[in-house]
Design a protein around this motif. Structure first.
Motif, PDB file in Angstrom:
ATOM      1  N   ALA A   1       0.842  -1.202   0.000  1.00 50.79           N
ATOM      2  CA  ALA A   1       0.000   0.000   0.000  1.00 50.79           C
ATOM      3  C   ALA A   1       0.874   1.247   0.000  1.00 50.79           C
ATOM      4  O   ALA A   1       0.572   2.224  -0.689  1.00 50.79           O
ATOM      5  CB  ALA A   1      -0.928  -0.007   1.207  1.00 50.79           C
ATOM      6  N   ALA A   2       1.968   1.218   0.755  1.00 50.43           N
ATOM      7  CA  ALA A   2       2.877   2.373   0.790  1.00 50.43           C
ATOM      8  C   ALA A   2       3.512   2.593  -0.577  1.00 50.43           C
ATOM      9  O   ALA A   2       3.661   3.735  -1.025  1.00 50.43           O
ATOM     10  CB  ALA A   2       3.950   2.161   1.859  1.00 50.43           C
ATOM     11  N   LYS A   3       3.881   1.515  -1.250  1.00 61.12           N
ATOM     12  CA  LYS A   3       4.474   1.646  -2.580  1.00 61.12           C
ATOM     13  C   LYS A   3       3.462   2.160  -3.591  1.00 61.12           C
ATOM     14  O   LYS A   3       3.802   2.864  -4.528  1.00 61.12           O
ATOM     15  CB  LYS A   3       5.043   0.316  -3.062  1.00 61.12           C
ATOM     16  CG  LYS A   3       6.344  -0.051  -2.407  1.00 61.12           C
ATOM     17  CD  LYS A   3       6.925  -1.304  -3.013  1.00 61.12           C
ATOM     18  CE  LYS A   3       8.268  -1.630  -2.390  1.00 61.12           C
ATOM     19  NZ  LYS A   3       8.892  -2.783  -3.009  1.00 61.12           N
ATOM     20  N   ALA A   4       2.215   1.816  -3.407  1.00 62.37           N
ATOM     21  CA  ALA A   4       1.174   2.228  -4.345  1.00 62.37           C
ATOM     22  C   ALA A   4       0.683   3.647  -4.071  1.00 62.37           C
ATOM     23  O   ALA A   4       0.047   4.255  -4.919  1.00 62.37           O
ATOM     24  CB  ALA A   4      -0.002   1.260  -4.278  1.00 62.37           C
ATOM     25  N   ASP A   5       1.003   4.205  -2.903  1.00 64.60           N
ATOM     26  CA  ASP A   5       0.550   5.551  -2.529  1.00 64.60           C
ATOM     27  C   ASP A   5       1.491   6.584  -3.136  1.00 64.60           C
ATOM     28  O   ASP A   5       2.410   7.074  -2.498  1.00 64.60           O
ATOM     29  CB  ASP A   5       0.493   5.675  -1.008  1.00 64.60           C
ATOM     30  CG  ASP A   5      -0.182   6.956  -0.567  1.00 64.60           C
ATOM     31  OD1 ASP A   5      -0.624   7.731  -1.436  1.00 64.60           O
ATOM     32  OD2 ASP A   5      -0.274   7.173   0.654  1.00 64.60           O
ATOM     33  N   VAL A   6       1.223   6.924  -4.383  1.00 65.70           N
ATOM     34  CA  VAL A   6       2.086   7.842  -5.133  1.00 65.70           C
ATOM     35  C   VAL A   6       2.063   9.234  -4.512  1.00 65.70           C
ATOM     36  O   VAL A   6       3.088   9.906  -4.426  1.00 65.70           O
ATOM     37  CB  VAL A   6       1.650   7.890  -6.616  1.00 65.70           C
ATOM     38  CG1 VAL A   6       2.454   8.905  -7.388  1.00 65.70           C
ATOM     39  CG2 VAL A   6       1.781   6.508  -7.245  1.00 65.70           C
ATOM     40  N   LYS A   7       0.913   9.663  -4.055  1.00 67.47           N
ATOM     41  CA  LYS A   7       0.786  11.007  -3.484  1.00 67.47           C
ATOM     42  C   LYS A   7       1.725  11.173  -2.286  1.00 67.47           C
ATOM     43  O   LYS A   7       2.434  12.176  -2.179  1.00 67.47           O
ATOM     44  CB  LYS A   7      -0.658  11.252  -3.060  1.00 67.47           C
ATOM     45  CG  LYS A   7      -0.952  12.655  -2.647  1.00 67.47           C
ATOM     46  CD  LYS A   7      -2.435  12.845  -2.374  1.00 67.47           C
ATOM     47  CE  LYS A   7      -2.764  14.262  -1.992  1.00 67.47           C
ATOM     48  NZ  LYS A   7      -4.192  14.431  -1.731  1.00 67.47           N
ATOM     49  N   THR A   8       1.756  10.194  -1.407  1.00 68.99           N
ATOM     50  CA  THR A   8       2.640  10.257  -0.247  1.00 68.99           C
ATOM     51  C   THR A   8       4.102  10.206  -0.681  1.00 68.99           C
ATOM     52  O   THR A   8       4.940  10.924  -0.136  1.00 68.99           O
ATOM     53  CB  THR A   8       2.327   9.113   0.735  1.00 68.99           C
ATOM     54  OG1 THR A   8       0.969   9.224   1.143  1.00 68.99           O
ATOM     55  CG2 THR A   8       3.223   9.172   1.953  1.00 68.99           C
ATOM     56  N   GLN A   9       4.399   9.375  -1.670  1.00 69.23           N
ATOM     57  CA  GLN A   9       5.776   9.291  -2.156  1.00 69.23           C
ATOM     58  C   GLN A   9       6.224  10.625  -2.731  1.00 69.23           C
ATOM     59  O   GLN A   9       7.344  11.068  -2.504  1.00 69.23           O
ATOM     60  CB  GLN A   9       5.904   8.196  -3.217  1.00 69.23           C
ATOM     61  CG  GLN A   9       5.797   6.797  -2.659  1.00 69.23           C
ATOM     62  CD  GLN A   9       5.890   5.738  -3.750  1.00 69.23           C
ATOM     63  OE1 GLN A   9       6.026   6.037  -4.927  1.00 69.23           O
ATOM     64  NE2 GLN A   9       5.820   4.492  -3.351  1.00 69.23           N
ATOM     65  N   VAL A  10       5.332  11.282  -3.476  1.00 67.42           N
ATOM     66  CA  VAL A  10       5.664  12.584  -4.056  1.00 67.42           C
ATOM     67  C   VAL A  10       5.886  13.605  -2.945  1.00 67.42           C
ATOM     68  O   VAL A  10       6.830  14.395  -3.003  1.00 67.42           O
ATOM     69  CB  VAL A  10       4.552  13.042  -5.023  1.00 67.42           C
ATOM     70  CG1 VAL A  10       4.722  14.496  -5.416  1.00 67.42           C
ATOM     71  CG2 VAL A  10       4.541  12.164  -6.266  1.00 67.42           C
ATOM     72  N   LYS A  11       5.024  13.590  -1.928  1.00 71.11           N
ATOM     73  CA  LYS A  11       5.195  14.520  -0.807  1.00 71.11           C
ATOM     74  C   LYS A  11       6.533  14.289  -0.115  1.00 71.11           C
ATOM     75  O   LYS A  11       7.241  15.237   0.206  1.00 71.11           O
ATOM     76  CB  LYS A  11       4.061  14.358   0.203  1.00 71.11           C
ATOM     77  CG  LYS A  11       2.768  15.006  -0.208  1.00 71.11           C
ATOM     78  CD  LYS A  11       1.731  14.865   0.888  1.00 71.11           C
ATOM     79  CE  LYS A  11       0.419  15.472   0.492  1.00 71.11           C
ATOM     80  NZ  LYS A  11      -0.596  15.322   1.556  1.00 71.11           N
ATOM     81  N   ASP A  12       6.865  13.020   0.125  1.00 70.21           N
ATOM     82  CA  ASP A  12       8.125  12.702   0.792  1.00 70.21           C
ATOM     83  C   ASP A  12       9.313  13.153  -0.053  1.00 70.21           C
ATOM     84  O   ASP A  12      10.273  13.738   0.459  1.00 70.21           O
ATOM     85  CB  ASP A  12       8.225  11.194   1.066  1.00 70.21           C
ATOM     86  CG  ASP A  12       7.227  10.731   2.128  1.00 70.21           C
ATOM     87  OD1 ASP A  12       6.658  11.583   2.835  1.00 70.21           O
ATOM     88  OD2 ASP A  12       7.031   9.502   2.235  1.00 70.21           O
ATOM     89  N   LYS A  13       9.256  12.878  -1.343  1.00 68.95           N
ATOM     90  CA  LYS A  13      10.345  13.256  -2.245  1.00 68.95           C
ATOM     91  C   LYS A  13      10.456  14.781  -2.318  1.00 68.95           C
ATOM     92  O   LYS A  13      11.566  15.327  -2.310  1.00 68.95           O
ATOM     93  CB  LYS A  13      10.095  12.671  -3.638  1.00 68.95           C
ATOM     94  CG  LYS A  13      11.224  12.860  -4.592  1.00 68.95           C
ATOM     95  CD  LYS A  13      12.430  12.041  -4.201  1.00 68.95           C
ATOM     96  CE  LYS A  13      13.464  12.089  -5.293  1.00 68.95           C
ATOM     97  NZ  LYS A  13      14.664  11.382  -4.928  1.00 68.95           N
ATOM     98  N   THR A  14       9.319  15.467  -2.373  1.00 68.54           N
ATOM     99  CA  THR A  14       9.316  16.924  -2.421  1.00 68.54           C
ATOM    100  C   THR A  14       9.941  17.496  -1.160  1.00 68.54           C
ATOM    101  O   THR A  14      10.740  18.430  -1.223  1.00 68.54           O
ATOM    102  CB  THR A  14       7.875  17.456  -2.585  1.00 68.54           C
ATOM    103  OG1 THR A  14       7.333  16.914  -3.788  1.00 68.54           O
ATOM    104  CG2 THR A  14       7.839  18.961  -2.656  1.00 68.54           C
ATOM    105  N   ALA A  15       9.582  16.939  -0.019  1.00 70.42           N
ATOM    106  CA  ALA A  15      10.151  17.413   1.243  1.00 70.42           C
ATOM    107  C   ALA A  15      11.663  17.205   1.265  1.00 70.42           C
ATOM    108  O   ALA A  15      12.412  18.085   1.702  1.00 70.42           O
ATOM    109  CB  ALA A  15       9.498  16.693   2.417  1.00 70.42           C
TER     110      ALA A  15
END
Length: 151
Positions: free
Chosen positions: A36-50
């Protein structure tokens, strides 16, 4: 046969089966959470942006520090006479700019000043749109330029 006899022959007891099922459930739950974490693109983008913002802030701080050091080094190595002349020239340039501004304000017709003020206000209000349009224009010109070289 009793439970102990079955256990010595390699057959698990009901308690061992329950523990095994519970471990399997825990592992399955962890696997599902990881997927689920791998599929959560929005969270990944937020983390990468941060992370990128943090790196940019760090780089910016380093650049400011290096710039301050370079400016101090130049100042230390510049003779005082040159520093004084530079300060005088800067003061004269500021005064000339102020005079030019006053002159332009005096000579510019009021309707033109009002239109310029409205245009500046509109530009400030639509800053993002103007920046996006400018970026599109620059991209267009760069593409056009690169295609012209390829011919």
């Amino acid at each position: 046969m009793n439970d102990e006899a079955q256990n010595t022959m390699g057959t698990p007891t009901p308690e061992e089966l329950r523990e095994q099922v519970e471990r399997t459930r825990d592992e399955l739950g962890q696997t599902v959470e990881a997927l689920a974490a791998k599929a959560d693109v929005k969270t990944q983008v937020k983390d990468k942006t941060a992370a990128v913002k943090e790196q940019a802030a760090s780089a910016s701080a380093q650049i400011r520090e290096k710039t301050a050091q370079a400016a101090q080094l130049v100042k230390d190595k510049t003779p005082e006479a040159v520093q004084e002349k530079t300060a005088q020239a800067a003061a004269q340039a500021r005064e000339s700019a102020a005079q030019a501004k006053r002159y332009a304000a005096e000579k510019t017709p009021d309707p033109l000043l009002e239109k310029a003020d409205r245009a500046a206000t509109a530009a400030r209000a639509n800053r993002t749109l103007l920046m996006a349009g400018g970026a599109v224009l620059i991209a267009f010109l760069l593409i056009r330029r690169s295609r012209g070289r390829n011919r």
